[in-house]
Write a protein that holds these residues in place. Structure first.
Motif: not given
Length: 160
Positions: A7-12, A19-26, A137-148
Motif C-alpha cells: 500500500l502507498l498512502a499520499f497526504d497532499t 496561498g489556498y491549501c488543498s488537503d486530501i489523502s488517498r 481524507e476528503q476536503q469538503v465545504v459545509i452547505g445548508e443540507r450537508g457537505c459537498v
C-alpha cells in the motif's frame, strides 16, 4: 523500497494559487494486482469512517456533538487513530481541529460548524502491531443540507 502489492498512502497538504491549501489523502496499491483481503478490509473501514462522518456534518452542529456521533473506530485500530476527526482548511490547516471523543477531555474544545466552512474529514485505519494501514481524507465545504466534496479525486470503490 515499495514492492508490488504494497500500500502507498499520499497526504497532499498542497499550497496553491493565492496561498489556498488543498488537503486530501488517498491510499493506492503498488502494481496492478488485486489488494489482499486485509488491505480491502482496512480500506473499507477508512472509507466508511470518512463517509459516515461527512454525512453527519451540518451547519449548527457543535464540535462535541460531531465527536460524540462520529463513526466508531473498532478497538484494534483505536491506538493508531489519526490525530483528529476533521480540521479546518483555508490558507493552511486551520481552526477547528475536532478531537476524537476518546481524546475530548484532553484535546477537545467546543464550537459550531457553520455553512461555508471548509473542513477536511480524516481517517487512518491500521492495527496496533499491524504491518499496513490506510489513510483517507476528503476536503469538503459545509452547505445548508450537508457537505459537498471539493475534489474530483475518487476513491478505490472497487476495493469495497
Amino acid at each position: 523500497m515499495l514492492q508490488k502489492g504494497d500500500l502507498l498512502a499520499f497526504d497532499t497538504d498542497m499550497v496553491g494559487p493565492y496561498g489556498y491549501c488543498s488537503d486530501i489523502s488517498r491510499t493506492w496499491l503498488v502494481g496492478d494486482s488485486r489488494p489482499s483481503d486485509e488491505q480491502r478490509k482496512l480500506y473499507e473501514l477508512a472509507y466508511s469512517q470518512v463517509h459516515y462522518n461527512m454525512d453527519l456534518l451540518r451547519p449548527g452542529m457543535t464540535f462535541k456533538e460531531f465527536a460524540d456521533r462520529a463513526w466508531t473506530i473498532p478497538d484494534q485500530y483505536i491506538k493508531n487513530r489519526y490525530c483528529c476527526l476533521a480540521h479546518g482548511i483555508g490558507m493552511v490547516d486551520e481552526y477547528p481541529s475536532i478531537a476524537h471523543q476518546a481524546d475530548w477531555d484532553s484535546a477537545g474544545y467546543d464550537g459550531r460548524f457553520e455553512a461555508g466552512m471548509t473542513v477536511c474529514v480524516e481517517s487512518y485505519i491500521g492495527a496496533e502491531g499491524g504491518t499496513e494501514g490506510v489513510k483517507l481524507e476528503q476536503q469538503v465545504v459545509i452547505g445548508e443540507r450537508g457537505c459537498v466534496s471539493l475534489t474530483g479525486c475518487g476513491f478505490e470503490t472497487d476495493w469495497l
